[in-house]
Write an enzyme that holds these catalytic residues in place. Sequence first.
Site, PDB file in Angstrom:
ATOM      1  N   ARG A  83       0.848  -1.194   0.000  1.00 56.18           N
ATOM      2  CA  ARG A  83       0.000   0.000   0.000  1.00 56.18           C
ATOM      3  C   ARG A  83       0.884   1.245   0.000  1.00 56.18           C
ATOM      4  O   ARG A  83       1.642   1.470   0.947  1.00 56.18           O
ATOM      5  CB  ARG A  83      -0.921  -0.001   1.232  1.00 56.18           C
ATOM      6  CG  ARG A  83      -1.751   1.261   1.300  1.00 56.18           C
ATOM      7  CD  ARG A  83      -2.778   1.279   2.436  1.00 56.18           C
ATOM      8  NE  ARG A  83      -3.424   2.579   2.403  1.00 56.18           N
ATOM      9  CZ  ARG A  83      -3.521   3.433   3.412  1.00 56.18           C
ATOM     10  NH1 ARG A  83      -3.064   3.104   4.608  1.00 56.18           N
ATOM     11  NH2 ARG A  83      -4.074   4.604   3.254  1.00 56.18           N
ATOM     12  N   HIS A 127      -3.311  10.939   0.461  1.00 61.44           N
ATOM     13  CA  HIS A 127      -2.833  10.743   1.831  1.00 61.44           C
ATOM     14  C   HIS A 127      -2.314  12.097   2.337  1.00 61.44           C
ATOM     15  O   HIS A 127      -1.128  12.254   2.626  1.00 61.44           O
ATOM     16  CB  HIS A 127      -1.771   9.650   1.875  1.00 61.44           C
ATOM     17  CG  HIS A 127      -1.561   9.041   3.232  1.00 61.44           C
ATOM     18  ND1 HIS A 127      -1.720   7.694   3.494  1.00 61.44           N
ATOM     19  CD2 HIS A 127      -1.213   9.595   4.414  1.00 61.44           C
ATOM     20  CE1 HIS A 127      -1.458   7.455   4.773  1.00 61.44           C
ATOM     21  NE2 HIS A 127      -1.136   8.601   5.357  1.00 61.44           N
ATOM     22  N   ASN A 171      -7.229   8.541   2.453  1.00 66.06           N
ATOM     23  CA  ASN A 171      -6.715   7.995   3.701  1.00 66.06           C
ATOM     24  C   ASN A 171      -7.155   8.880   4.851  1.00 66.06           C
ATOM     25  O   ASN A 171      -6.821  10.064   4.892  1.00 66.06           O
ATOM     26  CB  ASN A 171      -5.190   7.952   3.694  1.00 66.06           C
ATOM     27  CG  ASN A 171      -4.650   7.479   5.042  1.00 66.06           C
ATOM     28  OD1 ASN A 171      -4.786   6.303   5.374  1.00 66.06           O
ATOM     29  ND2 ASN A 171      -4.090   8.380   5.840  1.00 66.06           N
ATOM     30  N   GLU A 172      -7.923   8.320   5.773  1.00 67.36           N
ATOM     31  CA  GLU A 172      -8.273   9.007   7.013  1.00 67.36           C
ATOM     32  C   GLU A 172      -8.767  10.437   6.799  1.00 67.36           C
ATOM     33  O   GLU A 172      -8.132  11.395   7.265  1.00 67.36           O
ATOM     34  CB  GLU A 172      -7.074   9.020   7.969  1.00 67.36           C
ATOM     35  CG  GLU A 172      -6.544   7.636   8.283  1.00 67.36           C
ATOM     36  CD  GLU A 172      -5.498   7.645   9.393  1.00 67.36           C
ATOM     37  OE1 GLU A 172      -5.022   8.729   9.762  1.00 67.36           O
ATOM     38  OE2 GLU A 172      -5.172   6.566   9.897  1.00 67.36           O
ATOM     39  N   ASN A 314      -8.163   1.899   9.342  1.00 69.09           N
ATOM     40  CA  ASN A 314      -6.876   2.089  10.014  1.00 69.09           C
ATOM     41  C   ASN A 314      -7.155   2.031  11.496  1.00 69.09           C
ATOM     42  O   ASN A 314      -7.915   2.847  12.029  1.00 69.09           O
ATOM     43  CB  ASN A 314      -6.266   3.447   9.670  1.00 69.09           C
ATOM     44  CG  ASN A 314      -5.715   3.484   8.251  1.00 69.09           C
ATOM     45  OD1 ASN A 314      -5.773   2.489   7.525  1.00 69.09           O
ATOM     46  ND2 ASN A 314      -5.177   4.616   7.860  1.00 69.09           N
ATOM     47  N   TYR A 316      -5.582   1.745  15.438  1.00 68.88           N
ATOM     48  CA  TYR A 316      -4.416   1.840  16.313  1.00 68.88           C
ATOM     49  C   TYR A 316      -4.742   1.645  17.783  1.00 68.88           C
ATOM     50  O   TYR A 316      -4.044   0.940  18.488  1.00 68.88           O
ATOM     51  CB  TYR A 316      -3.733   3.204  16.123  1.00 68.88           C
ATOM     52  CG  TYR A 316      -3.013   3.337  14.800  1.00 68.88           C
ATOM     53  CD1 TYR A 316      -1.705   2.903  14.657  1.00 68.88           C
ATOM     54  CD2 TYR A 316      -3.647   3.883  13.692  1.00 68.88           C
ATOM     55  CE1 TYR A 316      -1.043   3.008  13.438  1.00 68.88           C
ATOM     56  CE2 TYR A 316      -2.982   3.989  12.468  1.00 68.88           C
ATOM     57  CZ  TYR A 316      -1.689   3.553  12.351  1.00 68.88           C
ATOM     58  OH  TYR A 316      -1.032   3.647  11.156  1.00 68.88           O
ATOM     59  N   GLU A 383      -4.156  -0.071   7.806  1.00 66.09           N
ATOM     60  CA  GLU A 383      -3.020   0.324   8.640  1.00 66.09           C
ATOM     61  C   GLU A 383      -3.231  -0.221  10.039  1.00 66.09           C
ATOM     62  O   GLU A 383      -4.354  -0.221  10.551  1.00 66.09           O
ATOM     63  CB  GLU A 383      -2.890   1.855   8.793  1.00 66.09           C
ATOM     64  CG  GLU A 383      -2.234   2.562   7.654  1.00 66.09           C
ATOM     65  CD  GLU A 383      -2.138   4.072   7.884  1.00 66.09           C
ATOM     66  OE1 GLU A 383      -2.048   4.517   9.050  1.00 66.09           O
ATOM     67  OE2 GLU A 383      -2.183   4.792   6.875  1.00 66.09           O
ATOM     68  N   TRP A 425       1.436  -0.891   9.349  1.00 67.70           N
ATOM     69  CA  TRP A 425       2.036   0.441   9.247  1.00 67.70           C
ATOM     70  C   TRP A 425       3.201   0.460  10.217  1.00 67.70           C
ATOM     71  O   TRP A 425       2.966   0.430  11.410  1.00 67.70           O
ATOM     72  CB  TRP A 425       1.046   1.555   9.606  1.00 67.70           C
ATOM     73  CG  TRP A 425       1.720   2.891   9.438  1.00 67.70           C
ATOM     74  CD1 TRP A 425       2.467   3.555  10.369  1.00 67.70           C
ATOM     75  CD2 TRP A 425       1.752   3.686   8.244  1.00 67.70           C
ATOM     76  NE1 TRP A 425       2.978   4.703   9.826  1.00 67.70           N
ATOM     77  CE2 TRP A 425       2.547   4.808   8.530  1.00 67.70           C
ATOM     78  CE3 TRP A 425       1.193   3.540   6.966  1.00 67.70           C
ATOM     79  CZ2 TRP A 425       2.797   5.797   7.570  1.00 67.70           C
ATOM     80  CZ3 TRP A 425       1.442   4.526   6.040  1.00 67.70           C
ATOM     81  CH2 TRP A 425       2.241   5.647   6.353  1.00 67.70           C
ATOM     82  N   GLU A 432       7.090  11.081  10.409  1.00 64.32           N
ATOM     83  CA  GLU A 432       5.827  10.918  11.135  1.00 64.32           C
ATOM     84  C   GLU A 432       5.143  12.281  11.348  1.00 64.32           C
ATOM     85  O   GLU A 432       4.910  12.727  12.471  1.00 64.32           O
ATOM     86  CB  GLU A 432       6.083  10.167  12.449  1.00 64.32           C
ATOM     87  CG  GLU A 432       4.886   9.948  13.363  1.00 64.32           C
ATOM     88  CD  GLU A 432       3.649   9.302  12.732  1.00 64.32           C
ATOM     89  OE1 GLU A 432       3.757   8.643  11.685  1.00 64.32           O
ATOM     90  OE2 GLU A 432       2.570   9.499  13.308  1.00 64.32           O
TER      91      GLU A 432
HETATM   92  C1  PNW Z   1      -2.133   7.498  10.545  1.00 69.10           C
HETATM   93  N1  PNW Z   1      -5.109   9.566  15.920  1.00 69.10           N
HETATM   94  O1  PNW Z   1      -2.376   8.699  11.190  1.00 69.10           O
HETATM   95  C2  PNW Z   1      -1.659   7.871   9.139  1.00 69.10           C
HETATM   96  O2  PNW Z   1      -2.454   7.327   8.117  1.00 69.10           O
HETATM   97  C3  PNW Z   1      -0.220   7.610   8.886  1.00 69.10           C
HETATM   98  O3  PNW Z   1       0.229   8.413   7.826  1.00 69.10           O
HETATM   99  C4  PNW Z   1       0.551   7.818  10.156  1.00 69.10           C
HETATM  100  O4  PNW Z   1       1.932   7.786   9.960  1.00 69.10           O
HETATM  101  C5  PNW Z   1       0.116   6.748  11.126  1.00 69.10           C
HETATM  102  O5  PNW Z   1      -1.281   6.735  11.308  1.00 69.10           O
HETATM  103  C6  PNW Z   1       0.773   6.871  12.495  1.00 69.10           C
HETATM  104  O6  PNW Z   1       0.430   8.090  13.100  1.00 69.10           O
HETATM  105  C7  PNW Z   1      -3.061   8.829  12.378  1.00 69.10           C
HETATM  106  O7  PNW Z   1      -4.879  10.632  16.544  1.00 69.10           O
HETATM  107  C8  PNW Z   1      -2.845  10.001  13.090  1.00 69.10           C
HETATM  108  O8  PNW Z   1      -5.919   8.716  16.375  1.00 69.10           O
HETATM  109  C9  PNW Z   1      -3.536  10.236  14.250  1.00 69.10           C
HETATM  110  C10 PNW Z   1      -4.440   9.303  14.722  1.00 69.10           C
HETATM  111  C11 PNW Z   1      -4.660   8.126  14.018  1.00 69.10           C
HETATM  112  C12 PNW Z   1      -3.968   7.893  12.858  1.00 69.10           C
END
Ligand code: PNW
Length: 485
Positions: A83, A127, A171-172, A314, A316, A383, A425, A432
């Site tokens: 990706r 993105h 993306n997001e 995505n 996390y 991700e 990811w 970053e």
């Molecule tokens: C994603 N949050 O960003 C992005 O798609 C990537 O480019 C980035 O490098 C990766 O996650 C890690 O940060 C996010 O605040 C940024 O929940 C912030 C959040 C979630 C995803």
Amino acid sequence: EFIEDTITYGSFPPGFIWAAATASYQVEGAWNVDGRTPSIWDTFVRTPGTIADQSTGDDACLSYYLYEQDVALLKSMGVSHYRFSISWSRVIPTGVGASNPLGIQYYKNLIAALKAAGIKPMVTLYHWDLPQVLEDQGGWQNPEIATWFEAYADLCFEQFGADVEYWITFNEPWCQSYLGYGSGSKAPGIKQSGTQDYIATHNQLRSHAKAYRLYELKYKQTQKGKVGITLNISWAEPEDNSTSAAAAAERSLQFAGGWFANPIWGPNGDYPQVMIDLIGRKSTAAGLPQSRLPVFTEAEKTELKGSSDFFGLNFYSSEIVREELFDDTLVDYTTDKDAVAYQDKENWYGTASTWLRITPWGIRRMLNWIKERYNNPDVIITENGMSDRSGFLDDSMRIYFYKYYINNVLQAVQDGVNVIGYTAWSLMDNFEWERGYLERFGMHYVNFTDPARPRIPKASANYYARLIQKNGFGPEEICDSANVY
Ligand code: PNW
């Protein structure tokens, strides 16, 4: 709240997508090379006080030159898909209008190298790196952007579509809207929450639908690809078993995910009713003549409804949520939802990113929520990963992270969620965003002070490769990292 991390044995479905991801601005470098013009990130990184370590993506991983090395890393991990994202200002330097053959050639070279390695591209159109020239005309605030984006998508489908199986329009969009136009922590750094973030989402959704319908009409029959969108949602766990906490957690998920998902997978091509009601009520209370939440036309709703072949997620982290009734006259996306969220610092392991605490169980709950709310769509996790500061090659915490998150994806599959793919990811440490090079998400270590930008596999890259090879988890999956070093 302590929730135990569990492991189950089993396999992923045959043909499961295993991928790793990057994004153009985070890895390419070559910011002013071969006709590329500045994007909003080139401007943002040059604005004092924006980037934690004052760094830029001017060079980043130099993937514009070293993409063959990236493909070699992917091949050694055994992924089925890579990706990556396309830089709009590299392929159409003026945002709208003439395309740039040198920019296009870079992506053709990358795609050819992937093909030679037996890896399929999963391509993100947007993105976060909007051409600055378009931001100068209002960017995502300008409704005209839907036609600009459609023309950009058309070029990409035409030039690369023969070799692309999966397209991701955005993306997001939550990050672009809220962090870009609301809190201002990301480019273009505008702080107008409660108004501009809603408009940015409205225009991204309109743009998404146009690109989806264009592909459907003009390319799908011959190219046979799939077009979707990627949303970032954190799981919202109610603080206690009160009905108010449950409702607040659901509102939180609707404001973060439903904001985008309901127009696409919902029943009527429109925003979630809870957002229409709350933002409408608060707009009236503040004496505004109309809601701060924009309104779709009937034609737009029709275009939006069903405009995604898969749900890109995505994922996390997770949050604990409770109700908090804010003053109705406030103008702010974060208070519109009448809920507050926090993380459990005693029970959830931290990472180098303040917002990211390790909650493997959250991904399973998130996936089941998507299944239940949106009629069990195909989901690709586009991700998932964690950051550290050290970049240590023995990244045992990252192995823990992947093992338990991916196992919870397997548990979601066993629950009946249609997960068809998983993406880590990231392929390698990279820029970053506003954290610069302070937070490393890579499965490969990159030395950013070495002009050659050598990439070195971390233990997690080997762990991931082994997991892909097995396509699942078996009894040999003991709690011991000795087998991966
Ligand atoms: C994603 N949050 O960003 C992005 O798609 C990537 O480019 C980035 O490098 C990766 O996650 C890690 O940060 C996010 O605040 C940024 O929940 C912030 C959040 C979630 C995803």
